[in-house]
Design an enzyme around this catalytic site. Structure first.
Site, PDB file in Angstrom:
ATOM      1  N   GLY A  94       0.807  -1.216   0.000  1.00  0.00           N
ATOM      2  CA  GLY A  94       0.000   0.000   0.000  1.00  0.00           C
ATOM      3  C   GLY A  94       0.840   1.265   0.000  1.00  0.00           C
TER       4      GLY A  94
ATOM      5  N   HIS B 298       2.449   4.561  -4.986  1.00  0.00           N
ATOM      6  CA  HIS B 298       3.043   5.671  -5.732  1.00  0.00           C
ATOM      7  C   HIS B 298       3.219   5.213  -7.183  1.00  0.00           C
ATOM      8  CE1 HIS B 298       6.671   3.306  -5.325  1.00  0.00           C
ATOM      9  NE2 HIS B 298       6.641   3.408  -4.006  1.00  0.00           N
TER      10      HIS B 298
ATOM     11  N   HIS C  79       4.429   1.612  -7.956  1.00  0.00           N
ATOM     12  CA  HIS C  79       3.396   0.566  -7.913  1.00  0.00           C
ATOM     13  C   HIS C  79       2.505   0.653  -9.159  1.00  0.00           C
ATOM     14  CE1 HIS C  79       4.114   1.392  -3.486  1.00  0.00           C
ATOM     15  NE2 HIS C  79       4.302   0.086  -3.524  1.00  0.00           N
TER      16      HIS C  79
ATOM     17  N   ASP D  85      13.435  -3.506  -5.682  1.00  0.00           N
ATOM     18  CA  ASP D  85      13.847  -4.402  -4.600  1.00  0.00           C
ATOM     19  C   ASP D  85      14.545  -5.606  -5.220  1.00  0.00           C
ATOM     20  OD1 ASP D  85      12.567  -3.051  -2.182  1.00  0.00           O
ATOM     21  OD2 ASP D  85      10.941  -3.110  -3.631  1.00  0.00           O
TER      22      ASP D  85
ATOM     23  N   GLN E  96      14.893  -8.946  -3.427  1.00  0.00           N
ATOM     24  CA  GLN E  96      13.561  -9.554  -3.321  1.00  0.00           C
ATOM     25  C   GLN E  96      13.193 -10.267  -4.630  1.00  0.00           C
ATOM     26  OE1 GLN E  96      10.171  -7.670  -1.143  1.00  0.00           O
ATOM     27  NE2 GLN E  96       9.521  -7.092  -3.184  1.00  0.00           N
TER      28      GLN E  96
ATOM     29  N   ARG F  49       8.887   4.790   1.747  1.00  0.00           N
ATOM     30  CA  ARG F  49       9.685   5.290   2.880  1.00  0.00           C
ATOM     31  C   ARG F  49      10.301   6.661   2.609  1.00  0.00           C
ATOM     32  NH1 ARG F  49      10.884  -0.560   3.742  1.00  0.00           N
ATOM     33  NH2 ARG F  49       9.983  -1.059   5.758  1.00  0.00           N
TER      34      ARG F  49
END
Ligand code: AMP
Length: 263
Positions: free
Chosen positions: A16, A19, A22, A135, A138, A172
């Site tokens: 969530g 921005h 996403h 990421d 990830q 962040r």
């Protein structure tokens, strides 16, 4: 309901506070798939005690508006008890790849990521999983998860969306003070300088040393390195495909960035 949705079905997992990064994942899914779904779930398993789970930015109303505008077909936004009912104890450990770099700084992080994504894939049953290059580790961990456990899903990696100064968009970034915000693009600048130096034939160690000097004095560097895109093991010299990866703290905020090197 999922069984009746037209395929291919593309799925975008998120936490969530959406921005443009996403949005680009949802747009990539929309361009390729007949059904597009997303999840919003701030996954407690991937936060260690003392990290920012409680204060992680949340904007559910704003997220819904953005996802509607992007033409999302299905949103899954479970609460914690639905994902992790009392007695939940299974976890997915991807091995050594989850213990280095981000995993060294955040030892339980990738186990939490792999566990939640395994559960989300089981629930959502997509044909294509869309992940952000932002990421990088990830992406490597989740490709390994999909391969090792045989999830019937293809993985797509979508390029990092940046602001006009090169700073990778991140939920962040909202934590940065104006001064830190000004210093933060130096992480990207250091990575691009390192790429240029490596392409010019400089050794990795020399390129790292020179790239470090570009970082703002406000940056506390965790790592700057060249790794294999597939195994995430450090490379001593340029070999493709690779990631140039960096992580630094600006005040209390830890930012990650990377470049994908294909030639
Ligand atoms: P998060 O909500 O931070 O868990 O991120 C959800 C997905 O969006 C992950 O696959 C991220 O890698 C991806 N993502 C986050 N920031 C960006 C960005 N700036 N550009 C592209 N993808 C991103």
């Amino acid at each position: 309901m999922l069984a009746q949705m037209p395929r291919p079905h593309g799925f975008v997992p998120t936490m969530g506070a959406l921005h443009a990064g996403h949005s680009s994942l949802v747009a990539a899914a929309r361009a390729e798939c007949k059904t597009v779904s997303a999840s919003i779930f701030v996954n407690p398993l991937q936060f260690a005690p003392g990290e920012d789970l409680e204060k992680y930015p949340r904007d559910f109303e704003g997220d819904i508006a953005k996802l509607e505008e992007l033409g999302l077909d299905l949103l899954f936004s479970p609460d914690t008890a639905e994902m992790y009912p009392p007695g939940f104890s299974t976890s997915v450990d991807v091995g050594e790849m989850g213990n280095t770099y981000e995993g060294a700084v955040r030892p339980t992080h990738f186990r939490g990521v792999a566990t939640v994504v395994a559960k989300l894939l089981t629930i959502m049953q997509p044909d294509v999983l869309f992940l952000g290059q932002k990421d990088a580790q990830q992406t490597a961990v989740l490709r390994r998860l999909v391969r090792d456990l045989g999830f019937p899903v293809e993985v797509r990696i979508v390029p990092t969306v940046r602001d006009s100064e090169g700073l990778a968009l991140s939920s962040r970034n909202a934590y940065l003070t104006p001064q830190e915000r000004e210093a933060a693009p130096t992480l990207y600048a250091a990575l691009t300088a390192m790429r240029l130096l490596l392409h010019q034939g400089m050794t990795k160690d020399a390129a790292v040393a020179q790239a470090k000097s570009i970082l703002s004095p406000l940056a506390q560097l965790d790592y700057l390195d060249l790794v294999s895109a597939k195994t995430f093991e450090p490379l001593s010299a340029l070999q493709v495909p690779a990631f140039l990866i960096g992580a630094a703290r600006f005040g209390k905020t830890r930012l990650l960035d990377n470049l994908w090197i294909t030639k």
